[in-house]
Write an enzyme that holds these catalytic residues in place. Structure first.
Site, PDB file in Angstrom:
ATOM      1  N   CYS A 113       0.804  -1.227   0.000  1.00 17.17           N
ATOM      2  CA  CYS A 113       0.000   0.000   0.000  1.00 17.17           C
ATOM      3  C   CYS A 113       0.838   1.279   0.000  1.00 17.17           C
ATOM      4  O   CYS A 113       0.327   2.355  -0.301  1.00 17.17           O
ATOM      5  CB  CYS A 113      -0.951  -0.007   1.189  1.00 17.17           C
ATOM      6  SG  CYS A 113      -2.078  -1.411   1.184  1.00 17.17           S
ATOM      7  N   HIS A 233      -3.348   6.731   1.901  1.00 18.83           N
ATOM      8  CA  HIS A 233      -3.833   5.375   1.659  1.00 18.83           C
ATOM      9  C   HIS A 233      -5.159   5.238   2.390  1.00 18.83           C
ATOM     10  O   HIS A 233      -5.386   5.886   3.405  1.00 18.83           O
ATOM     11  CB  HIS A 233      -2.763   4.410   2.190  1.00 18.83           C
ATOM     12  CG  HIS A 233      -3.228   3.034   2.464  1.00 18.83           C
ATOM     13  ND1 HIS A 233      -3.904   2.283   1.538  1.00 18.83           N
ATOM     14  CD2 HIS A 233      -3.114   2.253   3.567  1.00 18.83           C
ATOM     15  CE1 HIS A 233      -4.174   1.105   2.056  1.00 18.83           C
ATOM     16  NE2 HIS A 233      -3.715   1.060   3.283  1.00 18.83           N
ATOM     17  N   ASN A 263     -10.564  -0.046  -0.242  1.00 13.90           N
ATOM     18  CA  ASN A 263      -9.108   0.066  -0.123  1.00 13.90           C
ATOM     19  C   ASN A 263      -8.496  -0.551  -1.376  1.00 13.90           C
ATOM     20  O   ASN A 263      -8.555  -1.765  -1.572  1.00 13.90           O
ATOM     21  CB  ASN A 263      -8.659  -0.669   1.139  1.00 13.90           C
ATOM     22  CG  ASN A 263      -7.155  -0.634   1.340  1.00 13.90           C
ATOM     23  OD1 ASN A 263      -6.404  -0.216   0.478  1.00 13.90           O
ATOM     24  ND2 ASN A 263      -6.708  -1.103   2.498  1.00 13.90           N
TER      25      ASN A 263
END
Length: 309
Positions: A113, A233, A263
């Site tokens: 990420c 993020h 996500n």
């Protein structure tokens, strides 16, 4: 050290199929649509059917080139950050390069990420050598998701691409790091689905994100009051709300887009940046903090005064 960074173009691509929380509730034992919305801030996500990391990254790159009014042969370097490639070899970057018919070096990185910020940190010192760099972030976590696991509700698929060149004035500084002690809290074997310890992800995120943002600001004589947006993020609303609280900034300065996309791992930061630019919320000249954590653990933060074509 500060670098001069101009964004010439930015694009985004998501799969056609949308999976809503109600769909997750039907297929995943123990999940509740309202809990996902209230605790994570997610209402839906896009998931691949016929698409893959290459097709999504290629689509995002085409849109970035269109915005930049550039041709493929003007790209001098292609860097892809992904943690969900379909193949061990060749690199996603080379496969996208082939589809673009570009002629330049191309390679992948994997910092999960944190990948987009890692890639920015790597390429900004190279802008004297490579005039136009195409940075593509593309992820398809639906392909490594166990839909019987309650953690399946977190992730969506998508890609974003930016074309970066050297700007006129120093406007970007970044810091990346890693802590391998946390490797077991989010991991995925080559032939299995991901395994996640959500409590440890929350703990690490709410500790490292505010700490690293404060350190970046202090080290560069920047002040949190001057920040227009934190573009992070997108792990969950709760992580980002706690981060805002620890930074002492209003939640309204945190850019959320997980409501529609979930996500999207290494693509989440540039997808949020694209979303903010296209909606007009994020504007040229804004002072932006980019921030992410990833499995490993990895983490990265950056300050960017947005120089946009």
């Amino acid at each position: 050290m500060k670098y001069s960074v101009k964004i010439k173009g930015i694009g985004m691509e998501v799969p056609y199929t949308i999976l809503k929380n109600e769909d997750i509730e039907k297929r995943t034992p123990g999940s509740k649509a309202e809990w996902i919305k209230d605790k994570l801030g997610i209402e839906q996500r896009h998931i691949c059917t016929t698409e893959n990391v290459v097709s999504l990254g290629f689509g995002a790159a085409q849109r970035a080139l269109m915005m930049a009014d550039m041709f493929e042969d003007e790209i001098d370097l292609i860097v892809v950050n992904t943690s969900s490639a379909d193949k061990v070899s060749p690199s996603v970057a080379c496969m996208i390069q082939h589809r673009l018919r570009a002629e330049c070096p191309a390679f992948d990185i994997n910092a999960v990420c944190s990948g987009f910020i890692y890639a920015l940190d790597m390429i900004t010192p190279l802008l004297d050598r490579y005039k136009n760099v195409l940075l593509i972030s593309t992820e398809t976590y639906s392909k490594i998701t166990d839909w019987k696991d309650r953690n399946s509700c977190f992730f969506g698929d998508g890609a974003a691409a930016v074309i970066i060149s050297k700007g006129d004035t120093p406007n970007f500084v970044s810091s990346i790091g890693a802590d391998g002690d946390g490797w077991q809290h989010f991991n995925c074997d080559r032939t299995s689905t991901f395994q996640m310890n959500g409590k440890e992800v929350y703990k690490f995120g709410t500790t490292v994100l505010p700490t690293q943002i404060k350190k970046l600001l202090d080290d560069n004589n920047l002040h949190i009051e001057s920040v227009d947006w934190v573009v992070p993020h997108q792990p969950s609303h709760n992580v980002l709300k706690e981060t805002a609280k620890k930074l002492g900034i209003p939640e309204e300065k945190i850019y959320f887009n997980m409501k529609r996309y979930g996500n999207t791992a290494g693509a989440s930061v540039p997808m949020a940046l694209y979303d903010g630019i296209k909606t007009g919320k994020i504007k040229k000249g804004d002072n932006i903090i980019l921030a992410a954590i990833g499995s490993g653990w990895t983490y990265g933060v950056g300050y960017l005064k947005l120089d946009l074509k």
